[in-house]
Every structure is written in structure tokens, then in C-alpha cells.
Design an enzyme around this catalytic site. Structure first.
Site, mmCIF file in Angstrom:
data_model
loop_
_atom_site.group_PDB
_atom_site.id
_atom_site.type_symbol
_atom_site.label_atom_id
_atom_site.label_comp_id
_atom_site.label_asym_id
_atom_site.label_seq_id
_atom_site.Cartn_x
_atom_site.Cartn_y
_atom_site.Cartn_z
ATOM 1 C CB SER A 22 -0.859 -0.024 1.268
ATOM 2 O OG SER A 22 -1.977 0.808 1.138
ATOM 3 N N PRO A 23 0.450 2.348 -0.644
ATOM 4 C CG PRO A 23 -0.922 4.032 -1.458
ATOM 5 C CD PRO A 23 -0.806 2.548 -1.358
ATOM 6 C CB ALA A 57 0.933 10.603 -1.249
ATOM 7 C CD GLN A 99 -1.585 7.478 -2.979
ATOM 8 O OE1 GLN A 99 -0.809 7.894 -2.133
ATOM 9 N NE2 GLN A 99 -2.724 6.881 -2.676
ATOM 10 C CE1 TYR A 183 -3.510 14.897 2.862
ATOM 11 C CE2 TYR A 183 -3.658 12.649 2.036
ATOM 12 C CZ TYR A 183 -3.223 13.556 2.988
ATOM 13 O OH TYR A 183 -2.517 13.117 4.082
ATOM 14 N NE ARG A 231 -5.255 3.948 -0.914
ATOM 15 C CZ ARG A 231 -4.593 3.428 0.118
ATOM 16 N NH1 ARG A 231 -4.198 4.190 1.116
ATOM 17 N NH2 ARG A 231 -4.305 2.143 0.161
ATOM 18 N NE ARG A 328 -1.588 0.516 10.089
ATOM 19 C CZ ARG A 328 -2.730 0.758 10.721
ATOM 20 N NH1 ARG A 328 -2.730 1.494 11.810
ATOM 21 N NH2 ARG A 328 -3.871 0.285 10.257
HETATM 22 C C1 LIG Z 1 3.791 5.171 7.203
HETATM 23 C C2 LIG Z 1 2.503 5.275 6.439
HETATM 24 C C3 LIG Z 1 2.409 6.132 5.358
HETATM 25 C C4 LIG Z 1 1.224 6.199 4.596
HETATM 26 N N1 LIG Z 1 1.212 6.966 3.466
HETATM 27 C C5 LIG Z 1 0.148 6.889 2.632
HETATM 28 C C6 LIG Z 1 0.205 7.487 1.347
HETATM 29 O O1 LIG Z 1 1.237 8.025 0.921
HETATM 30 N N2 LIG Z 1 -0.912 7.431 0.584
HETATM 31 C C7 LIG Z 1 -2.041 6.784 1.002
HETATM 32 O O2 LIG Z 1 -3.035 6.776 0.274
HETATM 33 N N3 LIG Z 1 -2.088 6.176 2.193
HETATM 34 C C8 LIG Z 1 -1.019 6.185 2.998
HETATM 35 N N4 LIG Z 1 -1.033 5.478 4.169
HETATM 36 C C9 LIG Z 1 -2.203 4.623 4.473
HETATM 37 C C10 LIG Z 1 -1.933 3.173 4.020
HETATM 38 O O3 LIG Z 1 -1.718 3.089 2.623
HETATM 39 C C11 LIG Z 1 -3.084 2.235 4.421
HETATM 40 O O4 LIG Z 1 -4.243 2.605 3.723
HETATM 41 C C12 LIG Z 1 -3.368 2.262 5.922
HETATM 42 O O5 LIG Z 1 -2.157 2.230 6.673
HETATM 43 C C13 LIG Z 1 -4.240 1.081 6.344
HETATM 44 O O6 LIG Z 1 -3.620 -0.128 5.984
HETATM 45 P P1 LIG Z 1 -2.825 -1.069 7.072
HETATM 46 O O7 LIG Z 1 -3.800 -1.379 8.155
HETATM 47 O O8 LIG Z 1 -2.389 -2.275 6.277
HETATM 48 O O9 LIG Z 1 -1.674 -0.271 7.591
HETATM 49 C C14 LIG Z 1 0.113 5.422 4.961
HETATM 50 C C15 LIG Z 1 0.194 4.595 6.077
HETATM 51 C C16 LIG Z 1 1.378 4.482 6.802
HETATM 52 C C17 LIG Z 1 1.442 3.531 7.971
#
Ligand SMILES: Cc1cc2nc3c(=O)[nH]c(=O)nc-3n(C[C@H](O)[C@H](O)[C@H](O)COP(=O)(O)O)c2cc1C
Length: 370
Positions: A22-23, A57, A99, A183, A231, A328
Site C-alpha cells: 500500500s502507498p 503519495a 500514487q 486531500y 484511491r 503496516r
Molecule cells: C507510514 C505510512 C504512510 C502512509 N502513506 C500513505 C500514502 O502516501 N498514501 C495513502 O493513500 N495512504 C497512505 N497510508 C495509508 C496506508 O496506505 C493504508 O491505507 C493504511 O495504513 C491502512 O492499511 P494497514 O492497516 O495495512 O496499515 C500510509 C500509512 C502508513 C502507515
């Protein structure tokens, strides 16, 4: 028979399994440039057998970065560094996307471990003017964004197209438009943040227009064999926020513009809560991916609180989504795909790993190397 470890093809790109990075912003860039940390981080994630990846992002213009540490793709000079990331995933057989986004009125923020607060108050010397559909701050304490003119909107649509051209030059296999988390694109869609009275506001068609123009512009640059992901924040849970029915309508319209996969996240617009905030439960966004897939007839990617192999398997096996994004849990264990392949009894768990790991881990299990 595991469904998670079956290939998924979209246009000319094949993911060898359904797990996708995931991004995730790394807050390690200066002036938007890829740093050594990005290379280390993506190398680690690429070695565990992942099916595909989406880079964080990345600002299509400097003002579109969330923080001063976010990646950028607003100039050709950014292409060289991004090539280092695409080369990593190419070596490890995982399609990689980027992204592209604009943080809108939530831009110009401090780093998460510095409070993710508006720079306007936290560090005014580093702050920049934010923009939005209307001159409405994100929430208390956030600065008032500049209301974009129609000419400026057209310039930003063009910036997304230019970013796509650079993404292709950097070797990305696909592009994801960041339409979530409060955003810029999301703030056009949600009535609570968009009070425009021109063609970019008002009814759902007006509020969707910015998203659709960007999707069309990006699609026009992408070759027919390259997928386009989007997204979305499927639901907001605030008064005047996005409802699931809006997102389903948006997904149908995006499909018409050549979007192939909806990556289903949620939230990010501030406002009065419709219901009290409940603790995030594991996989709470999976139903959105399922509903959008069923109602809009488009492929989806599920994300959020997916940490267990059986949970990821069920998403795909039960037809709730086509891909499963993990954030995560991959930070905790970049070998999650290998672990999942073993747990789920995939035909050749070691086969998803690099050659040396594959050979020695099979030998340890007493299996003849294929
Ligand atoms: C360190 C970090 C950076 C993130 N940066 C982005 C991002 O750049 N773009 C985005 O759409 N979501 C971002 N997210 C959200 C994740 O892509 C994801 O949707 C969210 O953490 C839930 O998934 P998980 O439970 O597997 O962590 C970020 C999450 C984390 C932990």
C-alpha cells in the site's frame, strides 16, 4: 486451493499474487527527490515475495506535497531517482505503480512525529499557501486555503498528466490517482469542503468533475496496456462527507474514463461525526471494496487492518476484492507474502522469493530445487 496466490491481470500487467504494498509516505525526501532511505525501504519490501507495489503519495506540484519530506514528480529532474525504485521491483518481478496526488488544504503540514500540524503555525518559515475548492480550512487551527480558479484547476489537471508522463519515463508499470484522505480531489467531492457554485461544485456531477477530468487526462497519457488505479475514501462518517452511494457513482464514472481498479480506503475529511467514533476494527474497509466491486462492476483493492494470511485469503476467495493492499503489517514483517504462502499451503511458497532464498529454504525443507 489458495486464491491469494493466483495471478491477477489487468490490461497488460500481471501481478503474480494478490498482495500489494500500500502507498506509504516515508518523509525522507528533500525537494521531492528520492533518498537512500527510499531505496532501502523498497528493497526490503521487494524481497519478501510481494505481488506488486505502489509508491507513496507524490506531489504533482510542490504545493501538493503533504509535508516537506514528501516525494515529488513536478519536474523531469525527479525521474532519475524514481528509476531507482522501479528498478528494484522490476528485478523482483513485481509490477510497481506510483500514487500521484495533491494534498490541497491539508498540504504544508509537519512530519507525523512532529505532530502533523499545519506548518503555518508549527514552522511558518517552511509553510506554503494551500489551495482548495473553497476557502474553508480543513479544521480548527488550519489555515484558510486559496480557492482555486477555473484556470488554476485546468493547470492542475495538466500537472497530473505531466506527472503521468514522468512516471512512465521513470519505468512505472501503472499509476494510482490519490483521490482519498481529505486531500484535494476528495475535498472537491465532499459537500462539506466544496461550496463552489460553478461547474466544479454543487451536485454530485459537479463535485466529481475534477476527479473525472484528472482520470481522463491521466488515461490519455497512459498507453492502453497500462492500468490506472484510483484511491478513494469510500465513506467519511461526517455530516456533509462522502457517502458510499456517492463513491459507487464515482466508481462507475471513473470506469468510463478508463480507471481499472478502485483502491478502497476511507475518511480524512474533518467535520461533525454522524455517529460516535468507534475504534478501528480489523478489515473495517473491506465491505466498501466488496460493495464497489459488486455495484460498480469494477475491480477493487481492499486495504486497512489486514494482518493475517487467512483474512487476506478470504477477501479474494469471497470475491470482495481482486487485490489486497498491506501497509503496516509489511513494516512489521516484509516477508508477510512468504509467511502467507506457507500458511495457506500455496503450491511453491519459496518460488516467490529471490533465487538464493528459494534454493536454500527449499533445501532446508528437504525439497528438491525445481
Ligand atoms: C507510514 C505510512 C504512510 C502512509 N502513506 C500513505 C500514502 O502516501 N498514501 C495513502 O493513500 N495512504 C497512505 N497510508 C495509508 C496506508 O496506505 C493504508 O491505507 C493504511 O495504513 C491502512 O492499511 P494497514 O492497516 O495495512 O496499515 C500510509 C500509512 C502508513 C502507515
Amino acid at each position: 486451493m489458495t486464491q491469494l496466490f493466483t495471478p491477477f491481470s489487468v490490461r497488460g500487467v500481471t501481478f503474480r499474487n494478490r498482495l500489494v504494498v500500500s502507498p506509504m509516505c516515508q518523509y525522507a525526501a528533500e525537494d521531492g527527490f528520492v533518498a537512500e532511505w527510499h531505496v532501502e525501504h523498497h528493497s526490503r519490501l521487494a524481497l519478501g515475495g510481494i505481488g506488486g507495489a505502489i509508491v507513496e503519495a507524490t506531489g504533482v506540484v510542490p504545493e501538493g506535497r503533504i509535508t516537506p519530506g514528501c516525494l515529488g514528480i513536478w519536474s523531469d529532474e525527479h525521474i532519475e531517482g524514481l528509476k531507482r525504485i522501479t528498478a528494484i521491483y522490476r528485478r523482483h518481478r513485481a509490477p510497481v505503480g506510483i500514487q500521484i496526488g495533491h494534498a490541497g488544504r491539508k498540504a504544508s503540514a509537519s512530519l507525523p512525529w512532529e505532530g502533523a500540524r499545519p506548518l503555518a503555525t508549527a514552522a511558518p518559515e517552511k509553510a506554503w499557501q494551500t489551495v482548495g475548492p473553497s476557502a474553508l480550512p480543513h479544521s480548527d487551527g488550519w489555515p484558510e486555503p486559496h480557492e482555486l480558479t477555473v484556470e488554476e484547476i485546468a493547470g492542475l489537471v495538466e500537472a497530473f498528466a505531466e506527472a503521468t508522463r514522468r512516471a512512465l519515463a521513470a519505468g512505472f508499470d501503472f499509476v494510482e490517482i490519490h483521490g482519498a484522505h481529505g486531500y484535494l480531489i476528495h475535498s472537491f467531492l465532499a459537500p462539506v469542503s466544496n461550496r463552489r457554485t460553478d461547474g466544479y461544485g454543487g451536485d454530485l456531477a459537479g463535485r466529481m468533475r475534477f476527479a473525472l477530468e484528472i482520470a481522463e487526462a491521466v488515461r490519455a497519457v497512459l498507453p492502453a496496456d497500462r492500468p490506472l488505479f484510483y484511491r478513494t475514501s469510500a465513506v467519511d462518517h461526517v455530516e456533509g462527507g462522502v457517502q458510499l452511494a456517492d463513491t459507487i457513482a464515482l466508481a462507475k464514472a471513473l470506469k468510463e474514463c478508463g480507471v481499472d481498479v478502485i483502491d478502497c480506503s476511507s475518511g480524512g475529511i474533518a467535520g461533525a461525526l454522524i455517529k460516535p467514533n468507534t475504534p478501528e476494527v480489523a478489515g473495517h474497509q473491506i465491505p466498501y471494496a466488496a460493495a464497489i466491486r459488486a455495484e460498480a462492476g469494477i475491480a477493487t483493492m481492499a486495504v486497512g487492518g489486514i494482518t493475517e494470511p487467512a483474512q487476506a485469503e478470504a477477501v479474494v476467495a469471497e470475491g470482495k476484492a481482486d487485490l489486497v493492499a498491506i501497509a503496516r503489517e509489511l513494516l512489521a514483517d516484509s516477508n508477510f507474502p512468504y509467511r502467507a504462502a506457507n500458511t495457506l499451503g500455496a503450491a511453491d511458497p519459496e518460488g516467490i522469493l529471490p533465487l538464493v532464498y528459494d534454493f536454500y529454504l527449499k533445501r532446508r525443507k528437504g525439497i528438491a530445487w525445481r
